[in-house]
Design a protein around this motif. Sequence first.
Motif, short mmCIF file in Angstrom:
data_model
loop_
_atom_site.label_atom_id
_atom_site.label_comp_id
_atom_site.label_asym_id
_atom_site.label_seq_id
_atom_site.Cartn_x
_atom_site.Cartn_y
_atom_site.Cartn_z
N GLU A 70 14.78 -2.28 0.47
CA GLU A 70 14.15 -2.84 1.84
C GLU A 70 12.78 -2.97 1.67
OE1 GLU A 70 15.87 -0.14 1.25
OE2 GLU A 70 17.88 -0.51 2.46
N VAL A 71 11.93 -2.35 0.65
CA VAL A 71 10.66 -2.88 0.51
C VAL A 71 10.27 -4.35 0.00
CG1 VAL A 71 8.52 -2.30 -0.77
CG2 VAL A 71 9.82 -0.36 0.49
N VAL A 127 2.85 -1.02 4.59
CA VAL A 127 2.31 0.24 4.12
C VAL A 127 3.32 1.09 3.94
CG1 VAL A 127 1.08 2.35 5.09
CG2 VAL A 127 0.21 -0.06 5.73
N VAL A 128 3.55 1.80 2.77
CA VAL A 128 4.76 2.67 2.52
C VAL A 128 4.62 4.00 2.29
CG1 VAL A 128 6.58 2.78 0.90
CG2 VAL A 128 6.03 0.35 1.60
N LEU A 129 5.28 4.95 3.17
CA LEU A 129 5.27 6.43 2.63
C LEU A 129 6.19 6.67 1.44
CD1 LEU A 129 3.85 9.12 3.76
CD2 LEU A 129 6.17 9.52 4.98
N ASN A 130 5.49 6.92 0.49
CA ASN A 130 6.39 7.12 -0.95
C ASN A 130 6.56 8.63 -0.99
OD1 ASN A 130 7.86 6.39 -3.27
ND2 ASN A 130 5.82 6.24 -4.21
N HIS A 190 0.96 -1.45 -0.07
CA HIS A 190 -0.05 0.03 0.14
C HIS A 190 0.82 1.29 0.03
CE1 HIS A 190 -3.96 1.91 1.75
NE2 HIS A 190 -3.55 2.60 0.95
N LEU A 191 0.77 1.92 -1.18
CA LEU A 191 1.87 2.98 -1.16
C LEU A 191 0.87 4.43 -1.05
CD1 LEU A 191 3.83 2.56 -4.44
CD2 LEU A 191 4.13 1.87 -2.03
N ILE A 192 1.53 5.07 0.00
CA ILE A 192 0.88 6.39 0.33
C ILE A 192 1.69 7.80 -0.24
CG2 ILE A 192 -0.26 8.07 2.13
CD1 ILE A 192 -1.33 5.36 1.93
N ASP A 193 1.08 8.52 -0.83
CA ASP A 193 1.82 9.79 -1.36
C ASP A 193 2.25 10.71 -0.13
OD1 ASP A 193 2.83 12.04 -2.76
OD2 ASP A 193 1.12 12.08 -4.27
N GLY A 194 3.33 10.86 0.02
CA GLY A 194 3.99 11.72 1.03
C GLY A 194 3.90 13.03 0.96
N THR A 195 3.50 13.79 -0.22
CA THR A 195 3.16 14.73 -0.56
C THR A 195 1.87 15.20 -0.16
OG1 THR A 195 2.38 14.51 -2.67
CG2 THR A 195 5.10 14.92 -2.27
N LYS A 206 4.36 0.48 12.11
CA LYS A 206 5.30 1.47 11.40
C LYS A 206 5.33 1.45 9.82
CE LYS A 206 9.88 3.49 12.34
NZ LYS A 206 11.10 3.09 13.18
N PRO A 207 5.26 2.59 9.28
CA PRO A 207 5.24 2.43 7.85
C PRO A 207 6.53 2.43 7.50
CG PRO A 207 4.62 4.66 8.60
CD PRO A 207 4.68 3.95 10.04
#
Length: 331
Positions: free
Chosen positions: A317-318, A276-279, A242-247, A303-304
């Motif tokens: 790492e992902v 979950v990944v903060l991209n 699950h990628l979340i756009d950090g912007t 923790k993302p």
Amino acid sequence: MKFLDQAKIYLKSGDGGSGCCSFRREKYIEFGGPNGGNGGRGGDVIFEAVPNLNTLIDFRYRQHFKAERGHNGEGKDKFGRKGENLIIKVPVGTQIVADDDETVIKDMLTPYERFTIAKGGDGGYGNAMFKTSTNQAPRRADPGQPGEEMWVWLKLKMIADAGLLGFPNAGKSTFLSAVTSARPKIADYPFTTLHPNLGIAKIDDEEMLIADIPGIIEGAHDGVGLGDHFLRHVERCAVLLHLIDGTEEDVAGRYKAIRKELKLYSPALAQKREIVVLNKTDALTPEEIDEKAKALQKACRKKPMLMSGAAHAGTTEVLRALLPHVLKLRE
């Protein structure tokens, strides 16, 4: 090649051939008796799963499939030839669904697996079959039985190890191009990806197949955006990324919106393992990264991971986080 993941087609197996009403006619044989042969059986309709197909685009140009009918019987006790079977090739992972769009008839999961969906009609009897001691010259010959016919849906579910989720422009295609040889279209506007893409990533002497699907937005279950039917391509995955756009301003809200759509589409899909990944961390300051990571952690209760697909930072790492889940499913 264009991508098509569902199609509705008409199937009809072959009708049986008719029996023949005939009598033996030879010189010096006054009562030759019946010698009409039986009709041949109609051809079956058979699906075959082949590994070198990845789209149902062929069914856009042809929707009607009919097997050959059996040939009629002939005199001199000649039986009609059986109709040729019709073999329809589909990609591995295709579901054959009834006309009601709900009942799954068959899930084609194994390469070169075959499934007979419609059997051909039996051939009719010739008059030789009705000869008895009291009826030595029957004039009865039966027509062949009709074949089966139906409408079915073909729905392709990709078989991938890991599936990418996220809003449009979350960086899914960028990540796929960074870790695989796939080259999906990448641009800075929503819904750049209009159909699923696949790529093979290599990590620690292992390979995994990653599926990138078009972005899901709030209200997708009601048809907003491109809808949610693309989610079926990640149903077979071992783990969801699950990628979340950090912007984005509200990263926690974005995460919750996708989770809501998953639950509305399929509770089973919502229960899958998720990373979950903060991209796009390359576009953020260290303070912003820390703030948004904490907000995201509060929403997802874990923790993302931090990553930038464009800068290739954190991608290894992902992949290593995905690998144990993929290997566990293969066991």
